[in-house]
Design an enzyme around this catalytic site. Sequence first.
Site, PDB file in Angstrom:
ATOM      1  CE  LYS A 120      21.717  13.952 -31.767  1.00 55.35           C
ATOM      2  NZ  LYS A 120      21.624  15.329 -32.298  1.00 55.35           N
ATOM      3  CG  ASP A 138      19.627  17.939 -28.232  1.00 50.12           C
ATOM      4  OD1 ASP A 138      19.741  18.303 -27.040  1.00 50.12           O
ATOM      5  OD2 ASP A 138      18.589  18.147 -28.894  1.00 50.12           O
TER       6      ASP A 138
END
Length: 213
Positions: A120, A138
Amino acid sequence: MNAQKRLEILTRFRNNNPKPETELNFSSPFELLVAVTLSAQATDVSVNKATDKLFPVANTAQAIFDLGVDGLKEYIKTIGLYNNKAINVVKACEILLKEHQGQVPENREALEALPGVGRKTANVVLNTAFGWPTIAVDTHIDRVSNRTKFAMGKNVVEVEQKLLKVVPKEFKVDVHHWLILHGRYTCIARKPRCGSCIIEDLCEYKDKVYPDE
């Protein structure tokens, strides 16, 4: 959700916010890398409060490495998990100095090799600092994608892969920001603000919530 509906959603997001940006304060790829690393399980607001004091003092790999773990902790101790984050950031700085001349590499494998940097974080850096069409998923993006049925998946990796598949090329660079901002301020976790949502009529969420309910 069909392709026509997705296209309309993305078009509305773009018309509403043509040039979306991260809410993390940064002025270089290195500052962004540090800020995103610190933002894990923390709010952007809390990270900005810390980095607004840190970056004027140390905003390069060499400067933060010279601060050391204890020195860095003094600046980030208001952020959750700051002990581990300080260790990871200083170790990452050491690797940047030894292997990348102190610069943030524009390379996923090299980024993910840095302590505290997962998929991420690497996606955010590649997208926001270098303009890659990556999509960092997320909790906000996962929620919005599944709730609206825009791109459904059992976990963040599945959602990312679905988004990469269904989002047209012209929207790929910005879709991460649109979705995270939508999840942060409109399609919030406990009680989504459906009454003020610009895609409410296109969203396929069955349990929409309105102010008078």
